[in-house]
Design an enzyme around this catalytic site. Structure first.
Site, short mmCIF file in Angstrom:
data_model
loop_
_atom_site.label_atom_id
_atom_site.label_comp_id
_atom_site.label_asym_id
_atom_site.label_seq_id
_atom_site.Cartn_x
_atom_site.Cartn_y
_atom_site.Cartn_z
N ASN A 175 101.43 6.48 -24.93
CA ASN A 175 102.24 7.33 -25.81
C ASN A 175 103.08 8.34 -25.03
OD1 ASN A 175 103.28 8.13 -28.24
ND2 ASN A 175 101.53 9.37 -28.84
N ASN A 182 100.26 12.58 -27.54
CA ASN A 182 98.85 12.81 -27.81
C ASN A 182 98.40 13.94 -26.89
OD1 ASN A 182 98.77 9.35 -28.20
ND2 ASN A 182 98.21 10.74 -29.85
N SER A 183 97.53 14.80 -27.39
CA SER A 183 97.25 16.01 -26.58
C SER A 183 95.80 16.48 -26.62
CB SER A 183 98.20 17.14 -27.00
OG SER A 183 98.13 17.36 -28.38
N TYR A 200 95.30 13.91 -19.72
CA TYR A 200 96.35 14.50 -20.54
C TYR A 200 97.35 15.26 -19.66
CZ TYR A 200 98.52 18.14 -23.40
OH TYR A 200 99.42 19.01 -23.98
N ALA A 210 106.57 14.89 -29.39
CA ALA A 210 105.71 13.77 -29.80
C ALA A 210 104.83 13.30 -28.65
CB ALA A 210 106.58 12.63 -30.31
N ASP A 228 109.10 11.25 -36.51
CA ASP A 228 107.65 11.44 -36.34
C ASP A 228 106.94 10.23 -36.93
OD1 ASP A 228 104.88 12.50 -36.72
OD2 ASP A 228 105.81 14.37 -36.08
N GLY A 240 85.98 19.89 -17.24
CA GLY A 240 87.40 20.05 -16.91
C GLY A 240 88.01 21.37 -17.33
N ARG A 296 91.76 32.74 -21.48
CA ARG A 296 92.99 31.99 -21.78
C ARG A 296 94.09 32.95 -22.21
NH1 ARG A 296 90.51 28.87 -19.49
NH2 ARG A 296 89.96 26.71 -19.96
P1 NAD Z 1 100.60 17.77 -32.93
O1 NAD Z 1 99.69 16.62 -32.75
O2 NAD Z 1 100.40 18.69 -34.07
O3 NAD Z 1 102.11 17.27 -32.93
C1 NAD Z 1 102.56 16.08 -32.31
C2 NAD Z 1 103.46 15.37 -33.30
O4 NAD Z 1 104.01 14.21 -32.68
C3 NAD Z 1 102.69 14.87 -34.53
O5 NAD Z 1 103.43 15.15 -35.70
C4 NAD Z 1 102.56 13.34 -34.31
O6 NAD Z 1 102.48 12.63 -35.51
C5 NAD Z 1 103.84 13.06 -33.53
N1 NAD Z 1 103.76 11.90 -32.64
C6 NAD Z 1 102.82 11.63 -31.69
N2 NAD Z 1 103.13 10.48 -31.06
C7 NAD Z 1 104.27 10.00 -31.62
C8 NAD Z 1 105.08 8.87 -31.38
N3 NAD Z 1 104.77 7.96 -30.45
N4 NAD Z 1 106.18 8.68 -32.15
C9 NAD Z 1 106.52 9.59 -33.10
N5 NAD Z 1 105.79 10.69 -33.36
C10 NAD Z 1 104.68 10.91 -32.62
O7 NAD Z 1 100.52 18.59 -31.56
P2 NAD Z 1 101.01 20.07 -31.21
O8 NAD Z 1 99.81 20.92 -31.02
O9 NAD Z 1 102.08 20.50 -32.13
O10 NAD Z 1 101.63 19.81 -29.78
C11 NAD Z 1 103.00 19.46 -29.64
C12 NAD Z 1 103.30 19.21 -28.19
O11 NAD Z 1 102.97 20.36 -27.43
C13 NAD Z 1 102.52 18.05 -27.58
O12 NAD Z 1 103.39 17.34 -26.73
C14 NAD Z 1 101.43 18.74 -26.79
O13 NAD Z 1 101.05 17.98 -25.68
C15 NAD Z 1 102.10 20.03 -26.36
N6 NAD Z 1 101.21 21.17 -26.12
C16 NAD Z 1 100.42 21.66 -27.13
C17 NAD Z 1 99.60 22.78 -26.89
C18 NAD Z 1 98.76 23.40 -27.98
O14 NAD Z 1 98.05 24.37 -27.69
N7 NAD Z 1 98.79 22.91 -29.21
C19 NAD Z 1 99.55 23.35 -25.61
C20 NAD Z 1 100.36 22.80 -24.60
C21 NAD Z 1 101.19 21.72 -24.87
N1 UDP Z 2 86.16 26.90 -26.55
C1 UDP Z 2 84.88 27.25 -26.90
N2 UDP Z 2 84.37 26.70 -28.04
C2 UDP Z 2 85.04 25.86 -28.84
C3 UDP Z 2 86.38 25.51 -28.48
C4 UDP Z 2 86.91 26.04 -27.32
O1 UDP Z 2 84.21 28.00 -26.20
O2 UDP Z 2 84.49 25.39 -29.86
C5 UDP Z 2 86.75 27.47 -25.33
C6 UDP Z 2 87.23 26.44 -24.32
O3 UDP Z 2 86.19 26.12 -23.43
C7 UDP Z 2 88.38 27.20 -23.63
C8 UDP Z 2 88.92 28.13 -24.72
O4 UDP Z 2 87.89 28.20 -25.72
O5 UDP Z 2 87.88 27.98 -22.59
C9 UDP Z 2 90.20 27.62 -25.35
O6 UDP Z 2 89.99 26.25 -25.72
P1 UDP Z 2 91.06 25.42 -26.52
O7 UDP Z 2 90.49 24.07 -26.75
O8 UDP Z 2 91.48 26.20 -27.72
O9 UDP Z 2 92.32 25.36 -25.57
P2 UDP Z 2 92.46 24.83 -24.05
O10 UDP Z 2 92.40 26.06 -23.20
O11 UDP Z 2 91.39 23.84 -23.78
O12 UDP Z 2 93.84 24.24 -24.05
#
Ligand code: NAD
Ligand code: UDP
Length: 330
Positions: free
Chosen positions: A92, A76-77, A141, A74, A31, A284, A221
């Site tokens: 990334n 960006n999200s 994304y 790993a 990480d 979006g 959601r």
């Molecule tokens: P997060 O940002 O908490 O975790 C991502 C981790 O990856 C971090 O620790 C960051 O430091 C590391 N990282 C990023 N780029 C890197 C690189 N180039 N090299 C090494 N380390 C790197 O995010 P999260 O919420 O835990 O999400 C994890 C994964 O799940 C992501 O790929 C995200 O797109 C996906 N995801 C998350 C959600 C959600 O609701 N949180 C939903 C759908 C998909």
């Molecule tokens: N949302 C909201 N207010 C906020 C943050 C999110 O109304 O301050 C709504 C957003 O429009 C979506 C839902 O809550 O419909 C979940 O958003 P989140 O960003 O948690 O996840 P996403 O569905 O975008 O992955």
């Protein structure tokens, strides 16, 4: 088994590492700590600070640690950031996956589970969403995650590598131990933002739009507990270890909640009135995203344990109220 977890210091990654170690597996984490936290790294995991895009670093890790499989979080999200700075996301998420695949092929590691997202679907053609439904992302994304899926598909055909892509819906909640939880900065997700109100960190929660075509006009959601996501990753690695073919699975509870319903649940859980204000729609945002996770249930044998929204919000509240500043010392 021994698993390399890329992004294991992040939110979902750290919970998956806890689950792997609790199930007796060995874990190596890579990480760069861009959004992750050293404090979230399990003490029994081997930790390397470094970047997935750093080819020689990654090669060295593969040579030093003979792993059976990789789990790749790993990335960006942030949807909003991805629209302002799309090339950061291509760099990334897509270039990172390319370097990783090259290193896996070069080092003979042929099994990978990786994080995809409901954002690959865009505006859904029907609810609940099936894995075979059309994928037309409405943001950069989601587009980069879809590009990653395609990169894995074509690479797997050429190099006999197998993968599982897990399309998560809305990850939330925290570990039962109270040791780790969600700590994004800036925070953009609904549940942690709502909980900042009773913590006195914000005056109100903004509801992004109330004229969607849903039962109360706010977006719907599918909220899935992070520990249930973690267990799905273990099932997916085991599936690949059993020699099964590459596949894509949705991960959600299959039940949708509106933004207003989630706020009401948080009011009940915290006992706080939680002021809410209607704000403009967020660009979006699809009106409704609900997963069909039947495939994960039948093929992987995955069974989410946190199926009611109240226990999910309670678990998030248990973390946030005890860690109002996330992993920073309070
Ligand atoms: P997060 O940002 O908490 O975790 C991502 C981790 O990856 C971090 O620790 C960051 O430091 C590391 N990282 C990023 N780029 C890197 C690189 N180039 N090299 C090494 N380390 C790197 O995010 P999260 O919420 O835990 O999400 C994890 C994964 O799940 C992501 O790929 C995200 O797109 C996906 N995801 C998350 C959600 C959600 O609701 N949180 C939903 C759908 C998909
Ligand atoms: N949302 C909201 N207010 C906020 C943050 C999110 O109304 O301050 C709504 C957003 O429009 C979506 C839902 O809550 O419909 C979940 O958003 P989140 O960003 O948690 O996840 P996403 O569905 O975008 O992955």
């Amino acid at each position: 088994m021994k698993v390399l977890v890329l992004g294991g210091a992040g939110y979902i990654g750290s919970h998956t590492v806890y689950e792997l170690i609790d199930n007796g597996h060995k874990v190596v984490i890579v990480d760069n700590l861009e959004t992750g936290h050293l404090e979230a790294v399990h003490p029994k995991a081997v930790f390397y600070k470094g970047d997935v895009r750093d080819r020689s670093f990654l090669n060295q890790v593969f040579q030093d640690e003979k792993v059976d499989a990789v789990i790749h979080f790993a990335a960006n999200s942030l949807v909003g950031e991805s629209m302002i700075n799309p090339l950061k996301y291509y760099d990334n998420n897509v270039c990172g996956a390319k370097v990783l695949l090259e290193a896996m092929v070069a080092n003979g590691v042929d099994k990978i589970v990786f994080s995809s997202t409901a954002a690959t679907y865009g505006e859904p053609e029907r609810i609940p969403i099936l894995e075979t439904d059309k994928t037309e992302p409405t943001n950069t994304y989601g587009e980069t995650k879809l590009a990653m899926e395609k990169m894995f598909k074509w690479t797997s055909k050429a190099h006999h590598l197998r993968y599982v892509s897990l399309r998560y819906f809305n990850a939330c909640g925290a570990h039962v131990s109270g040791q780790i939880g969600e700590a994004h900065s800036p925070e953009t997700h609904l549940i942690p933002l709502i909980l900042q109100v009773p913590m006195g960190k914000r005056s109100h929660i903004s509801i992004f739009g109330d004229d969607y075509d849903t039962k109360d006009g706010t977006c719907v959601r599918d909220y899935i507990h992070v520990t249930d996501l973690a267990s799905a990753h273990i099932k997916a690695v085991e599936y690949l270890m059993d020699g099964k073919e590459s596949s894509i699975f949705n991960l959600g509870n299959g039940v949708g909640f509106t933004v207003k319903e989630v706020i009401d649940v948080a009011r009940k859980v915290t006992g706080d009135e939680i002021r809410a204000e209607i704000a403009p729609k967020r660009a979006g945002d699809p009106a409704k995203l609900i997963a069909s996770s039947e495939k994960a249930r039948t093929v992987l044998g995955w069974e989410p344990k946190y199926t009611d929204i109240e226990s999910i919000v309670e678990s998030a509240w248990n973390w946030h109220k005890n860690h109002p500043n996330g992993f920073e010392r309070n």
